[in-house]
Design a protein around this motif. Structure first.
Motif, PDB file in Angstrom:
ATOM      1  N   SER A  27      35.237  53.740  33.150  1.00  0.00           N
ATOM      2  CA  SER A  27      36.484  53.725  32.408  1.00  0.00           C
ATOM      3  C   SER A  27      37.530  52.867  33.103  1.00  0.00           C
ATOM      4  O   SER A  27      37.705  52.951  34.318  1.00  0.00           O
ATOM      5  N   LYS A  28      38.229  52.075  32.311  1.00  0.00           N
ATOM      6  CA  LYS A  28      39.345  51.309  32.862  1.00  0.00           C
ATOM      7  C   LYS A  28      40.473  52.246  33.272  1.00  0.00           C
ATOM      8  O   LYS A  28      41.288  51.916  34.121  1.00  0.00           O
ATOM      9  N   TRP A  29      40.508  53.435  32.688  1.00  0.00           N
ATOM     10  CA  TRP A  29      41.550  54.403  33.035  1.00  0.00           C
ATOM     11  C   TRP A  29      41.311  54.986  34.421  1.00  0.00           C
ATOM     12  O   TRP A  29      42.249  55.393  35.094  1.00  0.00           O
ATOM     13  N   GLY A  30      40.048  55.036  34.856  1.00  0.00           N
ATOM     14  CA  GLY A  30      39.764  55.460  36.224  1.00  0.00           C
ATOM     15  C   GLY A  30      40.301  54.473  37.240  1.00  0.00           C
ATOM     16  O   GLY A  30      40.825  54.849  38.287  1.00  0.00           O
ATOM     17  N   VAL A  31      40.197  53.181  36.912  1.00  0.00           N
ATOM     18  CA  VAL A  31      40.734  52.145  37.786  1.00  0.00           C
ATOM     19  C   VAL A  31      42.256  52.227  37.824  1.00  0.00           C
ATOM     20  O   VAL A  31      42.878  52.114  38.882  1.00  0.00           O
ATOM     21  N   LEU A  32      42.874  52.443  36.654  1.00  0.00           N
ATOM     22  CA  LEU A  32      44.332  52.597  36.606  1.00  0.00           C
ATOM     23  C   LEU A  32      44.768  53.827  37.394  1.00  0.00           C
ATOM     24  O   LEU A  32      45.753  53.778  38.142  1.00  0.00           O
ATOM     25  N   GLY A  33      44.031  54.926  37.255  1.00  0.00           N
ATOM     26  CA  GLY A  33      44.353  56.133  38.015  1.00  0.00           C
ATOM     27  C   GLY A  33      44.266  55.906  39.513  1.00  0.00           C
ATOM     28  O   GLY A  33      45.086  56.413  40.279  1.00  0.00           O
ATOM     29  N   PHE A  34      43.266  55.124  39.930  1.00  0.00           N
ATOM     30  CA  PHE A  34      43.132  54.801  41.348  1.00  0.00           C
ATOM     31  C   PHE A  34      44.328  53.997  41.837  1.00  0.00           C
ATOM     32  O   PHE A  34      44.881  54.267  42.902  1.00  0.00           O
ATOM     33  N   GLY A  35      44.769  53.031  41.045  1.00  0.00           N
ATOM     34  CA  GLY A  35      45.929  52.228  41.432  1.00  0.00           C
ATOM     35  C   GLY A  35      47.201  53.049  41.496  1.00  0.00           C
ATOM     36  O   GLY A  35      48.003  52.923  42.426  1.00  0.00           O
ATOM     37  N   LEU A  36      47.389  53.920  40.517  1.00  0.00           N
ATOM     38  CA  LEU A  36      48.586  54.766  40.511  1.00  0.00           C
ATOM     39  C   LEU A  36      48.554  55.805  41.631  1.00  0.00           C
ATOM     40  O   LEU A  36      49.591  56.117  42.221  1.00  0.00           O
ATOM     41  N   GLY A  64      43.912  48.186  43.198  1.00  0.00           N
ATOM     42  CA  GLY A  64      43.505  48.959  42.022  1.00  0.00           C
ATOM     43  C   GLY A  64      44.204  48.505  40.755  1.00  0.00           C
ATOM     44  O   GLY A  64      43.574  48.352  39.704  1.00  0.00           O
ATOM     45  N   LEU A  65      45.508  48.279  40.846  1.00  0.00           N
ATOM     46  CA  LEU A  65      46.252  47.829  39.669  1.00  0.00           C
ATOM     47  C   LEU A  65      45.829  46.413  39.265  1.00  0.00           C
ATOM     48  O   LEU A  65      45.777  46.106  38.069  1.00  0.00           O
ATOM     49  N   GLY A  66      45.497  45.581  40.237  1.00  0.00           N
ATOM     50  CA  GLY A  66      44.994  44.241  39.929  1.00  0.00           C
ATOM     51  C   GLY A  66      43.649  44.297  39.222  1.00  0.00           C
ATOM     52  O   GLY A  66      43.406  43.554  38.262  1.00  0.00           O
ATOM     53  N   ARG A  67      42.768  45.188  39.686  1.00  0.00           N
ATOM     54  CA  ARG A  67      41.469  45.358  39.018  1.00  0.00           C
ATOM     55  C   ARG A  67      41.662  45.849  37.597  1.00  0.00           C
ATOM     56  O   ARG A  67      40.969  45.409  36.679  1.00  0.00           O
ATOM     57  N   TRP A  69      44.365  45.378  35.706  1.00  0.00           N
ATOM     58  CA  TRP A  69      45.003  44.312  34.940  1.00  0.00           C
ATOM     59  C   TRP A  69      43.974  43.262  34.494  1.00  0.00           C
ATOM     60  O   TRP A  69      43.990  42.815  33.353  1.00  0.00           O
ATOM     61  N   LEU A  70      43.078  42.889  35.406  1.00  0.00           N
ATOM     62  CA  LEU A  70      42.074  41.884  35.088  1.00  0.00           C
ATOM     63  C   LEU A  70      40.998  42.414  34.146  1.00  0.00           C
ATOM     64  O   LEU A  70      40.427  41.657  33.362  1.00  0.00           O
ATOM     65  N   GLY A  71      40.715  43.704  34.217  1.00  0.00           N
ATOM     66  CA  GLY A  71      39.639  44.258  33.404  1.00  0.00           C
ATOM     67  C   GLY A  71      40.083  44.993  32.154  1.00  0.00           C
ATOM     68  O   GLY A  71      39.274  45.570  31.451  1.00  0.00           O
ATOM     69  N   ARG A  72      41.357  44.970  31.841  1.00  0.00           N
ATOM     70  CA  ARG A  72      41.852  45.763  30.720  1.00  0.00           C
ATOM     71  C   ARG A  72      41.393  45.244  29.362  1.00  0.00           C
ATOM     72  O   ARG A  72      41.320  45.996  28.418  1.00  0.00           O
ATOM     73  N   ASN A  73      41.054  43.972  29.261  1.00  0.00           N
ATOM     74  CA  ASN A  73      40.618  43.426  27.981  1.00  0.00           C
ATOM     75  C   ASN A  73      39.105  43.374  27.828  1.00  0.00           C
ATOM     76  O   ASN A  73      38.614  42.984  26.781  1.00  0.00           O
ATOM     77  N   SER A  74      38.385  43.736  28.877  1.00  0.00           N
ATOM     78  CA  SER A  74      36.935  43.702  28.781  1.00  0.00           C
ATOM     79  C   SER A  74      36.426  44.970  28.096  1.00  0.00           C
ATOM     80  O   SER A  74      36.945  46.057  28.277  1.00  0.00           O
ATOM     81  N   ASN A  75      35.417  44.781  27.282  1.00  0.00           N
ATOM     82  CA  ASN A  75      34.796  45.872  26.494  1.00  0.00           C
ATOM     83  C   ASN A  75      35.830  46.473  25.602  1.00  0.00           C
ATOM     84  O   ASN A  75      36.072  47.500  25.327  1.00  0.00           O
TER      85      ASN A  75
END
Length: 75
Positions: A27-36, A64-67, A69-75
């Protein structure tokens, strides 16, 4: 326990949950959660007086926030 300790325990639990790569890879939300959660770790460390760990947490949050941001449009 004082409020800062309670905040620190909550931040560590949130960080560990979001850190699992299983959650991040699904999940991209897991990456966002890690950044936050990295931002929360940095805040806790600065409040506790651990400046170097605060900087470390801030860097991890940027990664984490960079990952995210870069992956938010994938899938």
């Amino acid at each position: 326990m004082n409020p800062l300790t309670v905040f620190g325990v909550m931040v560590v639990i949130i960080s560990l949950v979001c850190f699992f790569y299983l959650l991040q890879s699904r999940s991209k939300w897991g990456v966002l959660g890690f950044g936050l959660s990295g931002i929360l770790v940095a805040i806790y460390e600065f409040l506790d007086g651990n400046w170097w760990f605060g900087v470390f947490g801030a860097v991890w949050s940027l990664i984490g926030l960079g990952r995210w941001w870069l992956g938010r449009n994938s899938n």
